[in-house]
Design a protein around this motif. Structure first.
Motif, PDB file in Angstrom:
ATOM      1  N   VAL A   1      -5.952  -6.215  -5.973  1.00 12.03           N
ATOM      2  CA  VAL A   1      -7.115  -5.774  -5.202  1.00 12.03           C
ATOM      3  C   VAL A   1      -7.161  -4.250  -5.140  1.00 12.03           C
ATOM      4  O   VAL A   1      -8.227  -3.646  -5.276  1.00 12.03           O
ATOM      5  CB  VAL A   1      -7.084  -6.384  -3.787  1.00 12.03           C
ATOM      6  CG1 VAL A   1      -8.159  -5.765  -2.922  1.00 12.03           C
ATOM      7  CG2 VAL A   1      -7.279  -7.882  -3.856  1.00 12.03           C
ATOM      8  N   ALA A   2      -5.995  -3.617  -4.951  1.00  6.98           N
ATOM      9  CA  ALA A   2      -5.956  -2.153  -4.896  1.00  6.98           C
ATOM     10  C   ALA A   2      -6.460  -1.563  -6.206  1.00  6.98           C
ATOM     11  O   ALA A   2      -7.277  -0.638  -6.211  1.00  6.98           O
ATOM     12  CB  ALA A   2      -4.539  -1.673  -4.600  1.00  6.98           C
TER      13      ALA A   2
ATOM     14  N   TRP B   1       6.185 -13.516  -3.691  1.00  6.81           N
ATOM     15  CA  TRP B   1       5.716 -12.284  -4.323  1.00  6.81           C
ATOM     16  C   TRP B   1       4.231 -12.337  -4.630  1.00  6.81           C
ATOM     17  O   TRP B   1       3.616 -11.320  -4.926  1.00  6.81           O
ATOM     18  CB  TRP B   1       6.489 -12.001  -5.615  1.00  6.81           C
ATOM     19  CG  TRP B   1       7.892 -11.566  -5.355  1.00  6.81           C
ATOM     20  CD1 TRP B   1       9.006 -12.346  -5.400  1.00  6.81           C
ATOM     21  CD2 TRP B   1       8.353 -10.265  -4.984  1.00  6.81           C
ATOM     22  NE1 TRP B   1      10.116 -11.611  -5.088  1.00  6.81           N
ATOM     23  CE2 TRP B   1       9.748 -10.334  -4.835  1.00  6.81           C
ATOM     24  CE3 TRP B   1       7.703  -9.043  -4.771  1.00  6.81           C
ATOM     25  CZ2 TRP B   1      10.510  -9.232  -4.479  1.00  6.81           C
ATOM     26  CZ3 TRP B   1       8.463  -7.946  -4.418  1.00  6.81           C
ATOM     27  CH2 TRP B   1       9.845  -8.044  -4.267  1.00  6.81           C
TER      28      TRP B   1
ATOM     29  N   LEU C   1      -6.984  -1.055   2.796  1.00  9.12           N
ATOM     30  CA  LEU C   1      -5.985  -0.814   1.750  1.00  9.12           C
ATOM     31  C   LEU C   1      -4.651  -0.384   2.342  1.00  9.12           C
ATOM     32  O   LEU C   1      -3.592  -0.807   1.878  1.00  9.12           O
ATOM     33  CB  LEU C   1      -6.476   0.248   0.770  1.00  9.12           C
ATOM     34  CG  LEU C   1      -7.259  -0.263  -0.432  1.00  9.12           C
ATOM     35  CD1 LEU C   1      -7.494   0.858  -1.427  1.00  9.12           C
ATOM     36  CD2 LEU C   1      -6.512  -1.398  -1.114  1.00  9.12           C
TER      37      LEU C   1
ATOM     38  N   CYS D   1      -3.040  -3.362   3.508  1.00 10.45           N
ATOM     39  CA  CYS D   1      -2.467  -4.098   2.376  1.00 10.45           C
ATOM     40  C   CYS D   1      -1.093  -3.549   2.000  1.00 10.45           C
ATOM     41  O   CYS D   1      -0.154  -4.310   1.771  1.00 10.45           O
ATOM     42  CB  CYS D   1      -3.376  -3.997   1.158  1.00 10.45           C
ATOM     43  SG  CYS D   1      -4.896  -4.910   1.332  1.00 10.45           S
TER      44      CYS D   1
ATOM     45  N   ILE E   1      11.477 -10.875   1.680  1.00  8.71           N
ATOM     46  CA  ILE E   1      12.001 -11.604   0.514  1.00  8.71           C
ATOM     47  C   ILE E   1      13.312 -11.033  -0.018  1.00  8.71           C
ATOM     48  O   ILE E   1      14.203 -11.768  -0.423  1.00  8.71           O
ATOM     49  CB  ILE E   1      10.975 -11.591  -0.639  1.00  8.71           C
ATOM     50  CG1 ILE E   1       9.640 -12.157  -0.182  1.00  8.71           C
ATOM     51  CG2 ILE E   1      11.487 -12.408  -1.813  1.00  8.71           C
ATOM     52  CD1 ILE E   1       8.539 -11.867  -1.150  1.00  8.71           C
TER      53      ILE E   1
ATOM     54  N   LEU F   1       1.733 -12.648  -2.782  1.00  2.98           N
ATOM     55  CA  LEU F   1       0.957 -11.805  -1.871  1.00  2.98           C
ATOM     56  C   LEU F   1       0.978 -10.355  -2.352  1.00  2.98           C
ATOM     57  O   LEU F   1      -0.049  -9.684  -2.407  1.00  2.98           O
ATOM     58  CB  LEU F   1       1.524 -11.907  -0.458  1.00  2.98           C
ATOM     59  CG  LEU F   1       0.682 -11.246   0.630  1.00  2.98           C
ATOM     60  CD1 LEU F   1      -0.641 -11.968   0.802  1.00  2.98           C
ATOM     61  CD2 LEU F   1       1.435 -11.227   1.948  1.00  2.98           C
ATOM     62  N   ALA F   2       2.159  -9.881  -2.727  1.00  4.26           N
ATOM     63  CA  ALA F   2       2.294  -8.516  -3.217  1.00  4.26           C
ATOM     64  C   ALA F   2       1.443  -8.308  -4.473  1.00  4.26           C
ATOM     65  O   ALA F   2       0.739  -7.315  -4.605  1.00  4.26           O
ATOM     66  CB  ALA F   2       3.755  -8.193  -3.496  1.00  4.26           C
TER      67      ALA F   2
ATOM     68  N   VAL G   1       2.399  -5.540   1.926  1.00  4.45           N
ATOM     69  CA  VAL G   1       3.241  -5.668   0.729  1.00  4.45           C
ATOM     70  C   VAL G   1       4.683  -5.308   1.082  1.00  4.45           C
ATOM     71  O   VAL G   1       5.624  -6.045   0.764  1.00  4.45           O
ATOM     72  CB  VAL G   1       2.727  -4.768  -0.411  1.00  4.45           C
ATOM     73  CG1 VAL G   1       3.745  -4.719  -1.544  1.00  4.45           C
ATOM     74  CG2 VAL G   1       1.397  -5.278  -0.934  1.00  4.45           C
TER      75      VAL G   1
ATOM     76  N   PHE H   1      -2.222  -8.033  -3.578  1.00  7.06           N
ATOM     77  CA  PHE H   1      -2.584  -6.730  -3.017  1.00  7.06           C
ATOM     78  C   PHE H   1      -2.706  -5.685  -4.115  1.00  7.06           C
ATOM     79  O   PHE H   1      -3.617  -4.868  -4.112  1.00  7.06           O
ATOM     80  CB  PHE H   1      -1.547  -6.280  -1.992  1.00  7.06           C
ATOM     81  CG  PHE H   1      -1.649  -7.003  -0.695  1.00  7.06           C
ATOM     82  CD1 PHE H   1      -2.872  -7.197  -0.087  1.00  7.06           C
ATOM     83  CD2 PHE H   1      -0.516  -7.496  -0.075  1.00  7.06           C
ATOM     84  CE1 PHE H   1      -2.973  -7.870   1.108  1.00  7.06           C
ATOM     85  CE2 PHE H   1      -0.601  -8.171   1.120  1.00  7.06           C
ATOM     86  CZ  PHE H   1      -1.829  -8.365   1.717  1.00  7.06           C
TER      87      PHE H   1
ATOM     88  N   LEU I   1      -9.496  -9.432   2.050  1.00  8.28           N
ATOM     89  CA  LEU I   1      -9.328  -9.105   0.632  1.00  8.28           C
ATOM     90  C   LEU I   1     -10.476  -9.682  -0.181  1.00  8.28           C
ATOM     91  O   LEU I   1     -11.040  -9.002  -1.042  1.00  8.28           O
ATOM     92  CB  LEU I   1      -7.988  -9.637   0.121  1.00  8.28           C
ATOM     93  CG  LEU I   1      -6.760  -8.899   0.641  1.00  8.28           C
ATOM     94  CD1 LEU I   1      -5.500  -9.559   0.143  1.00  8.28           C
ATOM     95  CD2 LEU I   1      -6.793  -7.441   0.206  1.00  8.28           C
TER      96      LEU I   1
END
Lengths: 290, 339
Positions: A272-273, A263, B118, B121, B132, A265-266, B125, A269, A229
């Motif tokens: 970055v996206a 969260w 991507l 990624c 979680i 990490l989400a 996610v 992402f 990333l």
């Protein structure tokens, strides 16, 4: 929100960022030089941790092992480059991703076979075992020392690339491999050497981080994805961009992680996206599409 | 002319289907049938990846996302609402298509390495969310208690009946996809694989076609995910993990990308070889990695390509050197592709 809590998370972020810088630099260098996407970089990071244990078992001290351990990983990485990556030169770069994916399985499989899937703890070397008080909060000294060492090594790498003759060749090949080869740069030798050095950097990070993050066979996956990333965010093959990317990723993870737990990490992402949609070549990429 | 050609293709397909469907009735053991069911489900999944990698030239490193998401939605629906297979499939399709429409709109803007990372990624996610969101997914322990599916109100037994359903789905997907890749849409995708710039310059809407290919691929993967959640009676976040994304890529490449049939063969070989390795070698991960490295290095055209090469050599000794069409296609996909 509690300012001390924020401070601790920011400090952790900076420390992690220093480690991430070491691993992402190697990833970025190797990509820029040979268009090699090294998925095994995380496994080499883990190998560094285990190399540290092996050397320490020969009754060597931590600091000696920190130097010798990563040096053991370098020849192995050079062998990997010669045997598996070199033959792929004329193929699309995605094949380097595939072959290093297989190598990741081999390395993790071997580590699990020899040392088992358990976690190994490494003691913090004696002079830095205590804590230091920062703005009234205790903070482990070793983390700051390790971060400082990481930054020092990274700065050395930057200086080497900027000021040495080999660094000039590396920059030339990254800029235009065909032209560099035409004026006599041995790109094959250079890629092999840089791949070995990058693996050494990753292994050094693994060994240096061992007293903080502990050692287990799969320890590289997390830092591998974060490094990817960071490198993509900074623009593939762009070293200053990589440094900014590493700091950004580490701070987002640790500061965000303090408030929204896993969260973060989400969120990372998604950030970055979004960045990639507007700048497909990375934040600091110049023209070349990844 | 076209009709006779189609019949010529259909006869071997019908024979293969009959052979496959006949396996439980000629004394093949229950364990092997279950393993084969798993292999064929992976085959459907690998075909859906082949549509992206082999035809559109987009290497996804996060195809586990499409599989795991469908498994969770179909499994949750079957457990909480009703056990009907088609209803669960419909739900999985709806969720997958919706997510793919949103995600794909963004992701279709990039190609090559950026596309690979991507997609990785996105899968990570979803993996994190699955870990979680405990109230919905039961976290790392995974979702359990998915009932056996009902078809037209009749509860489907595990074993042979479920195997036959899988064979039926596999053949249906194969037929649909072979038609699709030969359609104008499929040809357009292959044009994108050759060169996005050139395709754009002759008026092809590159973004739209990549987007559609992504959504279609996720729709096919939804079927595989639905079948798998019923076969395993549940799923875990590991179905979304990056190692799974790598595995399905291994299956597709091992069999031969851009062939549709190859990924099915690759998936079958993968499942049976992995089963052998895990029981035979302690360091099975190492051996598995080694096999993968050798395949990528030595047989980039996969098993189908290898068979064609042997076939081609034999033919070349008889007549003038001419590569069969399949290997030509794979070759061009390998060397010319702007991956």
């Amino acid at each position: 929100m509690d300012i001390n809590f924020l401070l601790a998370n920011t400090l952790n972020g900076v420390v992690y960022g220093a480690f991430l810088l070491l691993t992402s630099l190697g990833l970025s260098l190797v990509f820029g030089l040979g268009r090699v996407v090294n998925f095994a970089h995380g496994a080499l990071y883990a190998l560094g941790g285990y190399a540290l244990i092996v050397v320490m078992q020969q009754s060597a001290g931590y600091w000696l092992a920190l130097v010798l351990g990563p040096l053991l990983v370098v020849p192995l990485a050079i062998a990997i480059e010669r045997a598996a990556i070199h033959p792929l030169r004329s193929r699309p770069e995605i094949y380097t991703l595939l072959v290093t994916f297989g190598i990741t399985f081999m390395i993790i499989g071997a580590l699990e076979y020899i040392w088992g899937t358990g976690t190994t703890l490494v003691e913090v070397p004696s002079p830095f075992a205590g804590t230091v008080t920062i703005l009234g909060n205790p903070y482990p000294v070793y983390r700051l020392v390790a971060a400082g060492l990481s930054l020092l090594v990274s700065a050395t790498v930057f200086a080497f690339i900027q000021f040495s003759a080999i660094g000039l060749q590396i920059r030339a090949v990254t800029d235009d491999a065909g032209m560099a080869e035409a004026i006599g740069v041995n790109t094959k030798w250079l890629l092999t050497a840089v791949f070995g050095a990058a693996a050494g950097l990753a292994a050094f990070a693994g060994a240096l981080g061992a007293p903080i993050f502990a050692i287990h066979p799969d320890m590289g996956s997390g830092i591998l994805i974060d490094s990817f990333l960071a490198v993509i965010l900074g623009g593939l093959g762009n070293l200053p961009g990589t440094a900014v990317g590493a700091l950004f990723v580490a701070l987002t993870k640790s500061i965000g992680g303090g408030y929204v737990a896993e969260w973060s990490l989400a969120i990372l992402f998604v950030v970055v996206a979004i960045a990639l949609i507007f700048r497909p070549t990375g934040l600091f990429g110049r023209g070349r599409v990844a | 002319m076209r009709v006779t050609r189609d019949i010529g293709k259909l006869v071997p397909l019908a024979t293969a289907t009959a052979l496959l469907a006949g396996l439980p009735f000629v004394g093949v053991g229950e364990f092997t049938i279950t393993l084969l069911t798993e292999a064929l489900i992976f085959g459907i999944w690998a075909m859906s990846l082949d549509l992206l990698v082999g035809y559109a030239g987009l290497v996804s490193f996060g195809h586990a996302a499409a599989f795991g998401l469908a498994a969770y939605s179909a499994g949750y629906f079957a457990r909480e609402v009703m056990e009907d297979f088609f209803a669960a499939l419909l739900v999985a399709e709806a969720v997958n298509v919706l997510v793919a429409l949103v995600v794909g709109f963004v992701i279709a803007r990039v190609s090559g390495i950026a596309f690979a990372i991507l997609t990785l990624c996105i899968a990570q996610v979803l993996f994190t969310i699955a870990v979680i969101w405990r109230s919905l997914t039961n976290g790392m322990d995974g979702m359990v208690g998915v009932p056996l599916p009902k078809i037209f109100g009749i509860s489907l037994a595990s074993g042979t009946a479920f195997y036959l359903l899988t064979v039926f789905c596999l053949v249906g997907v194969y037929l649909a996809l072979t038609r699709l890749v030969d359609s104008p849409f499929g040809r357009t995708l292959q044009a994108l694989r050759a060169s996005e710039e050139r395709a754009a310059s002759i008026g092809i809407n590159v973004h739209l076609h990549k987007w559609l290919a992504f959504v279609l691929s996720w729709a096919v993967a939804a079927l595989a995910g639905t079948l798998m959640v019923f076969l395993k009676a549940g799923t875990t976040p590991m179905s979304l993990h990056w190692t799974e994304s790598g595995n399905v890529l291994v299956m597709a490449i091992l069999g031969g990308i851009g062939t549709l049939l190859g990924p099915v063969i690759g998936a079958t070989v993968f499942v049976f070889v992995r089963d052998e390795f895990t029981s035979r070698f302690q360091a099975w991960q190492f051996v598995f990695g080694l096999v993968f490295v050798v395949v990528v290095l030595a047989f980039p055209t996969g098993l189908v390509g290898l068979l064609n090469r042997i076939h081609g050599l034999r033919r070349r000794t008889r007549s003038a050197g001419e590569f069969p069409a399949v290997i030509k296609r794979i070759r061009s996909s390998l060397w010319r592709a702007r991956l």
